[in-house]
Enzyme design. Structure first.
Site: not given
Length: 243
Positions: A153-154
């Protein structure tokens, strides 16, 4: 007759932040192109039409280039213009890095980053020709600071920030702007599943001592759509979490 109202296309607009953005833009006088992988909630359509705005729903996954093309094409076929695109569609598949499969990583990057690229590329081409337009990408504070258990996600959200700044530089000479919003903890379906102990731990890190509301992210999106002198920026909406 050419449509006089401004037009916004919003991906992932069936619920949560995307839905709030749709209603906020409708109240501001925009006609809408909505998008989601599932069938749209009829209540959302009714709400928008009650406000007095028009909307069209394009079902499909933004990882599919055909869907991206259809979203933009529908705006011009129905309204003959596209003023704003909000790339909101996104997913999570949280796991610690050692337990994360390549498929887990790729799935999140495909939706969050490639999906944003797909829609942006098609819309950007049209906006350059009309010499106006605004693209707003949903990033995240996780893309700015990272987080354990969210490497995929990051990475996807950090990529969106880089994409945003590059598009802003490419579009500026033809008055096409591109900005990103980096929400913190927002009260959505994603955060509703958190256990009370986890919620309390997160709240302790937020100076305003609460989760944000989807409407607060939506108002940030409207600001970025309307302010003609803001481009290439990341607007953090996190209650002070990352101070």
């Amino acid at each position: 007759m050419k449509n006089e109202a401004k037009v916004v296309a919003i991906t992932g607009s069936s619920r949560g932040i995307g839905r709030a953005i749709a209603v906020t833009f409708a109240k501001a006088g925009y006609d809408l192109i909505l998008n989601g992988r599932q069938t749209v909630d009829p209540e959302l359509i009714t709400e928008i039409e009650t406000i007095g705005r028009q909307c069209v729903f394009v079902q499909g996954d933004v990882t599919d280039e055909t869907t991206a093309t259809q979203i933009v094409a529908t705006a011009f076929e129905r309204f003959e213009r596209l003023d704003v695109v909000v790339n909101n569609a996104g997913i999570t598949k949280d796991k610690l890095l050692m337990a994360m499969s390549a498929a887990d990583f790729k799935a999140v990057v495909d939706v969050n980053l490639m999906g944003t690229f797909n829609v942006t590329q098609v819309a950007f081409t049209k906006m350059l020709r009309q010499r106006s337009g605004c693209i707003i990408n949903l990033a995240s504070v996780i893309g700015q600071h990272g987080n354990a258990g969210q490497a995929n996600y990051a990475a996807s959200k950090a990529g969106i920030i880089g994409l945003t700044k590059s598009v802003a530089k490419e579009g500026a000479k033809r008055h096409v702007r591109c900005n990103a919003i980096a929400p913190g903890m927002i009260a959505t379906d994603m955060t509703a599943v958190l256990k009370p102990a986890m919620t309390d731990a997160i709240l302790a890190q937020i100076p305003l001592n609460r989760f944000g509301e989807p409407e607060e992210v939506a108002s940030a999106a409207l600001f970025l759509a309307e302010n003609q002198y803001v481009t290439g920026q990341v607007l953090t909406v996190d209650g002070g979490m990352t101070i």
